[in-house]
Design a protein around this motif. Structure first.
Motif, PDB file in Angstrom:
ATOM      1  N   ILE A   1      -2.322   8.838   0.405  1.00  0.00           N
ATOM      2  CA  ILE A   1      -1.089   8.644   1.185  1.00  0.00           C
ATOM      3  C   ILE A   1       0.042   9.555   0.744  1.00  0.00           C
ATOM      4  O   ILE A   1       0.954   9.814   1.497  1.00  0.00           O
ATOM      5  N   THR A   2      -0.042  10.086  -0.481  1.00  0.00           N
ATOM      6  CA  THR A   2       1.021  10.992  -0.911  1.00  0.00           C
ATOM      7  C   THR A   2       0.644  12.453  -0.679  1.00  0.00           C
ATOM      8  O   THR A   2       1.397  13.353  -1.037  1.00  0.00           O
TER       9      THR A   2
ATOM     10  N   GLY B   1       6.329   0.103 -10.292  1.00  0.00           N
ATOM     11  CA  GLY B   1       6.499  -0.371  -8.917  1.00  0.00           C
ATOM     12  C   GLY B   1       7.027  -1.792  -8.875  1.00  0.00           C
ATOM     13  O   GLY B   1       7.153  -2.392  -7.819  1.00  0.00           O
TER      14      GLY B   1
ATOM     15  N   SER C   1       1.822  11.629 -10.370  1.00  0.00           N
ATOM     16  CA  SER C   1       0.377  11.439 -10.419  1.00  0.00           C
ATOM     17  C   SER C   1      -0.284  12.681 -11.018  1.00  0.00           C
ATOM     18  O   SER C   1       0.303  13.747 -11.092  1.00  0.00           O
TER      19      SER C   1
ATOM     20  N   GLN D   1      -3.355   6.146  -3.543  1.00  0.00           N
ATOM     21  CA  GLN D   1      -2.099   6.835  -3.800  1.00  0.00           C
ATOM     22  C   GLN D   1      -2.218   8.331  -3.508  1.00  0.00           C
ATOM     23  O   GLN D   1      -1.355   8.924  -2.866  1.00  0.00           O
ATOM     24  N   ASP D   2      -3.302   8.939  -3.993  1.00  0.00           N
ATOM     25  CA  ASP D   2      -3.487  10.374  -3.772  1.00  0.00           C
ATOM     26  C   ASP D   2      -3.566  10.684  -2.284  1.00  0.00           C
ATOM     27  O   ASP D   2      -3.038  11.682  -1.820  1.00  0.00           O
TER      28      ASP D   2
ATOM     29  N   ILE E   1       0.833  -1.210   0.000  1.00  0.00           N
ATOM     30  CA  ILE E   1       0.000   0.000   0.000  1.00  0.00           C
ATOM     31  C   ILE E   1       0.868   1.261   0.000  1.00  0.00           C
ATOM     32  O   ILE E   1       0.561   2.230  -0.673  1.00  0.00           O
ATOM     33  N   PHE E   2       1.972   1.216   0.734  1.00  0.00           N
ATOM     34  CA  PHE E   2       2.766   2.441   0.829  1.00  0.00           C
ATOM     35  C   PHE E   2       3.831   2.566  -0.250  1.00  0.00           C
ATOM     36  O   PHE E   2       4.377   3.636  -0.460  1.00  0.00           O
ATOM     37  N   LYS E   3       4.155   1.466  -0.917  1.00  0.00           N
ATOM     38  CA  LYS E   3       5.138   1.589  -1.992  1.00  0.00           C
ATOM     39  C   LYS E   3       4.468   1.659  -3.363  1.00  0.00           C
ATOM     40  O   LYS E   3       4.901   2.397  -4.231  1.00  0.00           O
ATOM     41  N   ASN E   4       3.420   0.889  -3.512  1.00  0.00           N
ATOM     42  CA  ASN E   4       2.824   0.814  -4.842  1.00  0.00           C
ATOM     43  C   ASN E   4       1.355   0.415  -4.770  1.00  0.00           C
ATOM     44  O   ASN E   4       0.979  -0.684  -5.166  1.00  0.00           O
ATOM     45  N   PRO E   5       0.497   1.322  -4.288  1.00  0.00           N
ATOM     46  CA  PRO E   5      -0.916   0.961  -4.155  1.00  0.00           C
ATOM     47  C   PRO E   5      -1.570   0.775  -5.531  1.00  0.00           C
ATOM     48  O   PRO E   5      -1.107   1.345  -6.510  1.00  0.00           O
TER      49      PRO E   5
ATOM     50  N   ARG F   1      -2.183  14.178  -1.836  1.00  0.00           N
ATOM     51  CA  ARG F   1      -2.698  14.871  -3.016  1.00  0.00           C
ATOM     52  C   ARG F   1      -4.207  14.970  -2.979  1.00  0.00           C
ATOM     53  O   ARG F   1      -4.856  14.931  -4.008  1.00  0.00           O
TER      54      ARG F   1
ATOM     55  N   ARG G   1       9.074   6.414  -4.982  1.00  0.00           N
ATOM     56  CA  ARG G   1       9.786   5.834  -6.134  1.00  0.00           C
ATOM     57  C   ARG G   1      10.456   6.927  -6.963  1.00  0.00           C
ATOM     58  O   ARG G   1      11.569   6.762  -7.447  1.00  0.00           O
TER      59      ARG G   1
ATOM     60  N   MET H   1       5.909   8.901  -0.039  1.00  0.00           N
ATOM     61  CA  MET H   1       5.278   7.575  -0.066  1.00  0.00           C
ATOM     62  C   MET H   1       4.939   7.213  -1.510  1.00  0.00           C
ATOM     63  O   MET H   1       4.774   8.081  -2.354  1.00  0.00           O
ATOM     64  N   ALA H   2       4.750   5.915  -1.722  1.00  0.00           N
ATOM     65  CA  ALA H   2       4.255   5.379  -2.994  1.00  0.00           C
ATOM     66  C   ALA H   2       4.990   6.006  -4.187  1.00  0.00           C
ATOM     67  O   ALA H   2       6.212   6.037  -4.205  1.00  0.00           O
ATOM     68  N   ILE H   3       4.251   6.573  -5.154  1.00  0.00           N
ATOM     69  CA  ILE H   3       4.893   7.082  -6.374  1.00  0.00           C
ATOM     70  C   ILE H   3       5.963   8.124  -6.040  1.00  0.00           C
ATOM     71  O   ILE H   3       7.013   8.181  -6.669  1.00  0.00           O
ATOM     72  N   ASP H   4       5.704   8.942  -5.024  1.00  0.00           N
ATOM     73  CA  ASP H   4       6.682   9.973  -4.658  1.00  0.00           C
ATOM     74  C   ASP H   4       7.964   9.346  -4.122  1.00  0.00           C
ATOM     75  O   ASP H   4       9.069   9.833  -4.394  1.00  0.00           O
TER      76      ASP H   4
END
Ligand SMILES: Nc1ncnc2c1ncn2[C@@H]1O[C@H](COP(=O)(O)OP(=O)(O)OP(=O)(O)O)[C@@H](O)[C@H]1O
Ligand SMILES: [Mg+2]
Lengths: 258, 235
Positions: free
Chosen positions: A253-254, B216, B2, A250-251, A240-244, A256, B84, B79-82
């Motif tokens: 947790i990052t 990912g 994103s 994603q929006d 979930i935190f690396k590649n949801p 956005r 990476r 986190m996530a895309i950020d």
């Protein structure tokens, strides 16, 4: 407990809908909670995390306008069934709230209260043991062992929260529900609670609601993301935190959102 | 990145800035390889010297990117895309820095080469280099477009680079064997060829990073390999 390397399912929510009067707060939630794991529930304010948590020990019963539909299966038993003994249920499913809420009694009484109403101790000595073990597990014993008969409200916020955790574990619950347990704590007390959660998961199944993404990432093995009353995505915390999978996740947790 | 912008605008800016530094750095690397190759073809020492001088710029970019990444991790906890974006920027910048170094090394050797080298050697060398240039350009486009498909294309293209490198090596070895006087130039040319191939390898590393950034997931399978390298010594 693990079977063939797979964690057993401790709680299974099936098609859960919750209404406050006419307003629907949760929509068809399906979620399996694994035993001896920490599951984090995240999502924006008002998305229904606390509502869901309260479904798991029927705390929504006390809210008049609240109606819960669907099944919550714990140990193969649907707790929404009429025959469910709610007192026994809350003994098995403990809860820790956002604000530490010790009873206005001594530290000792705060902890002994639960075990005594459940008749868990036959003697004063047995009760002393329960109090000591619970405080030790909550990593509070060393700090308070000389003041057990002082009021619980005299502790610091972080100590009070650990006291509440000690109180919750004193009745040996199988599951511990935590609703933002660290939101009023400093980073050190937070770290202590997080360490404690890690320790507790050996014997308990833990579900924690948190607004801190970093905390969810640190303490949990599984994460569920709620949005507007729906469970958008759930799975391994790592994923979930690396590649949801879901853009909404994603929006969120990052940072956005909205 | 994103579609939706971050709620915190300065965070958004920092990520964009990191991204654009990688793009700029990549542009300098592309230019370095083009100029280094031109210097070999036209025996233009100005070009070679520019490459050597500009490598400092590339090194500075690497330091800058590194600082930005450390700041992002410490202050923003991406986190996530950020996450990476941040981590791959660091890795890509270190591959680009190596590319810059290799181009500089090629240029240093070019300055030492004799005026009249056989045309077939230069042709073979330019053939490897222009294909590596294509790869490098594609991979920078793939980064800009966040295209995993383009990254895979580049990744697979490395096999052809290896083949061209081996052909070129064979030419150089032939040249070395022809006359003892060819020893100095031939040795330089071997290294130049090898360095161009290494630039191709770093380009392939970047392809792997971009694939991870976008999907990912890690590019699976063995790295593409061309024909076995030629053995230089005689047994
Ligand atoms: N007692 C109540 N009576 C009426 N509506 C309620 C009640 N409790 C919650 N709600 C509504 O149900 C929805 C979900 O609330 P809930 O408290 O579960 O959200 P939450 O995700 O825990 O939010 P937060 O992160 O702010 O604690 C909200 O729209 C809220 O207004
Ligand atoms: Mg809540």
């Amino acid at each position: 407990m693990k079977k063939n390397g797979v964690n057993m399912i401790k709680i299974s929510a099936k098609n859960v809908d919750v209404f406050y009067g006419k307003k629907q707060a949760l929509f068809n939630i399906n979620l399996d909670i694994e035993e001896n794991q920490v599951t984090a529930l995240i999502g924006p304010s008002g998305c229904g995390k606390s509502t869901f948590l309260r479904c798991l020990n029927r705390m929504n019963d006390v809210i008049d306008i609240c109606k819960v539909q669907g099944e919550i299966v714990i140990n193969d038993f649907n707790i929404n069934d009429k025959g469910c003994d709610v007192v026994r249920l809350r003994e098995k499913i403990g809860m820790v709230f956002q604000k530490p809420n010790p009873f206005p009694k001594t530290l000792y009484e705060n902890i002994s209260y639960g075990p005594s109403i459940h008749g868990m101790a036959q003697s004063k000595q047995e009760m002393d043991e329960i109090v000591e073990i619970s405080l030790k597990k909550a990593a509070l014993w060393e700090e308070v062992k000389d003041r057990l008969h002082e009021p619980g409200t005299g502790l610091s916020g972080g100590q009070q929260q650990r006291l509440c955790i000690a109180r919750a574990i004193s009745v040996q619950p199988e599951v511990i529900l935590m609703d933002e347990p660290c939101s009023a704590l400093d980073p050190i007390a937070t770290a202590q609670i997080e360490e404690l959660i890690d320790e507790l998961k050996k014997e308990h199944t833990i579900i924690i609601v948190t607004h801190s993404m970093a905390q969810a990432a640190r303490v949990s093995q599984r994460t569920g993301f709620f949005h507007l009353g729906e469970l958008i995505e759930h799975g391994l915390t790592d994923k979930i935190f690396k590649n949801p999978d879901n853009t909404k996740t994603q929006d969120y947790i990052t940072g956005r959102f909205g | 990145m994103s579609e939706a912008p971050h709620t915190v605008k300065s965070y958004e800016e920092e990520l964009k800035n990191l991204n654009s530094n990688i793009v700029k750095m990549g542009g300098f690397c592309e230019e370095a390889l083009v100029k280094a190759t031109q210097a070999i073809i036209s025996r233009n020492s100005d070009n070679a010297e520019t490459v050597i001088k500009n490598d400092e710029k590339i090194d500075k970019f690497e330091t800058l990117v590194e600082q930005q990444v450390v700041n992002l991790i410490a202050l923003r906890q991406p986190m996530a895309i950020d996450l990476r974006e941040t981590v791959t920027a660091l890795k890509i910048s270190s591959d680009l820095e190596r590319i810059g170094d290799l181009a500089k090394n090629i240029s240093k050797r070019t300055l030492l080469l004799n005026e009249n080298l056989p045309k077939n050697l230069i042709d073979a060398l330019v053939r490897v280099s222009s294909n590596v240039q294509k790869q490098l350009k594609s991979i920078l486009d793939a980064y800009l477009d966040r295209s995993s498909a383009m990254a895979v294309n580049v990744w697979e293209g490395d096999e052809y680079i290896d083949d061209l490198t081996n052909l070129c090596m064979q030419e150089v070895i032939k040249y070395l064997k022809e006359n003892e006087k060819n020893l100095d130039d031939g040795t330089h040319l071997l290294f130049v060829t090898k360095n161009i191939e290494r630039i191709g390898d770093h380009t392939t590393n970047i392809a792997e990073q971009i694939y991870y950034l976008v999907t990912g997931e890690y590019l699976e399978g063995d790295r593409p390999k061309g024909t076995e390298p030629v053995v230089t010594g005689e047994k």
